[in-house]
Scaffold this active site. Structure first.
Site, PDB file in Angstrom:
ATOM      1  N   ASN A  48      30.557  39.682 -73.862  1.00 56.46           N
ATOM      2  CA  ASN A  48      29.287  40.039 -74.504  1.00 56.46           C
ATOM      3  C   ASN A  48      28.915  41.481 -74.201  1.00 56.46           C
ATOM      4  OD1 ASN A  48      28.913  38.918 -71.874  1.00 56.46           O
ATOM      5  ND2 ASN A  48      26.761  38.496 -72.268  1.00 56.46           N
ATOM      6  N   GLU A  51      32.261  35.890 -78.170  1.00 59.10           N
ATOM      7  CA  GLU A  51      33.108  35.263 -79.197  1.00 59.10           C
ATOM      8  C   GLU A  51      33.273  36.167 -80.422  1.00 59.10           C
ATOM      9  OE1 GLU A  51      30.616  33.962 -77.537  1.00 59.10           O
ATOM     10  OE2 GLU A  51      30.877  31.815 -77.177  1.00 59.10           O
ATOM     11  N   CYS A  82      27.089  29.925 -79.470  1.00 59.92           N
ATOM     12  CA  CYS A  82      25.783  29.899 -80.142  1.00 59.92           C
ATOM     13  C   CYS A  82      25.978  29.672 -81.641  1.00 59.92           C
ATOM     14  CB  CYS A  82      25.035  31.212 -79.887  1.00 59.92           C
ATOM     15  SG  CYS A  82      25.568  32.583 -80.942  1.00 59.92           S
TER      16      CYS A  82
HETATM   17  N1  THU Z   1      26.349  34.793 -75.082  1.00 65.18           N
HETATM   18  C1  THU Z   1      27.668  34.875 -75.442  1.00 65.18           C
HETATM   19  O1  THU Z   1      28.290  35.939 -75.355  1.00 65.18           O
HETATM   20  N2  THU Z   1      28.271  33.761 -75.912  1.00 65.18           N
HETATM   21  C2  THU Z   1      27.695  32.529 -75.955  1.00 65.18           C
HETATM   22  O2  THU Z   1      28.352  31.582 -76.361  1.00 65.18           O
HETATM   23  C3  THU Z   1      26.294  32.348 -75.547  1.00 65.18           C
HETATM   24  C4  THU Z   1      25.555  33.588 -75.182  1.00 65.18           C
HETATM   25  C5  THU Z   1      25.710  35.988 -74.528  1.00 65.18           C
HETATM   26  C6  THU Z   1      24.663  36.619 -75.388  1.00 65.18           C
HETATM   27  C7  THU Z   1      23.826  37.337 -74.361  1.00 65.18           C
HETATM   28  O3  THU Z   1      24.424  38.593 -74.077  1.00 65.18           O
HETATM   29  C8  THU Z   1      23.926  36.469 -73.117  1.00 65.18           C
HETATM   30  O4  THU Z   1      25.072  35.649 -73.313  1.00 65.18           O
HETATM   31  C9  THU Z   1      22.709  35.602 -72.873  1.00 65.18           C
HETATM   32  O5  THU Z   1      22.368  34.899 -74.031  1.00 65.18           O
END
Ligand code: THU
Length: 152
Positions: free
Chosen positions: A51, A64, A103
């Site tokens: 992320n 993802e 998500c």
């Molecule tokens: N996040 C992801 O990268 N993937 C997920 O499946 C859920 C959430 C990240 C987004 C944000 O940077 C942090 O996790 C908190 O939501």
């Protein structure tokens, strides 16, 4: 569902270990929630994503979708066999012992990748330790979804 990564095949366990390790490459100064994803493509290559957050919060991107964008650019139209997803929760008292699931926006992107490459994407979901969920088709996480066929 598996009690631990030790119950996985050697290949799945190795991919999950890569996802756990790549959480270090996240840029998450706001949430302190570091997500790592590693894909094995059908051509044997691996592609990673973490992320990438932003001071303008909606500009941040999940691990993802960073992964899918990289895979599409580096190996256009090559199907993805499996993606392992893990996280390191750096928040105070944060734990990393239960699987997290993509998500809603990422489910939409995963579903279209499957449709485009005509292959289901397996998901291996786990924290840094503990239970592991294996999902045979990412699109199953998004029933009654909107897709390209609806625009024909
Ligand atoms: N996040 C992801 O990268 N993937 C997920 O499946 C859920 C959430 C990240 C987004 C944000 O940077 C942090 O996790 C908190 O939501």
């Amino acid at each position: 569902m598996y009690e631990s990564s030790n119950d996985l095949t050697a290949g799945d366990k190795a991919l999950l270990e890569k996802a756990r390790a790549v959480t270090d490459k996240a840029y998450a100064p706001y949430s302190h929630f570091h997500v790592g994803a590693v894909a094995k493509l059908v051509n044997g290559e691996t592609v990673s994503g973490t992320n990438q957050e932003n001071a303008s919060f909606p500009a941040g991107i999940c691990a993802e979708r960073v992964l899918l964008s990289s895979a599409s650019m580096l190996f256009k139209d090559v199907a993805i066999d499996t993606i392992a997803i893990s996280y390191h929760n750096h928040n105070e008292y944060g734990e990393s012992s239960h699987p997290i699931s993509p998500c809603g926006i990422c489910r939409q992107s995963l579903a279209e990748y499957e449709e485009r490459t005509k292959k289901p994407i397996r998901l291996i979901l786990s924290g840094l330790e503990g239970k592991v969920f294996v999902i045979e088709k990412a699109g199953d996480l998004l029933p009654l979804s909107f897709g390209s066929i609806d625009m024909k």
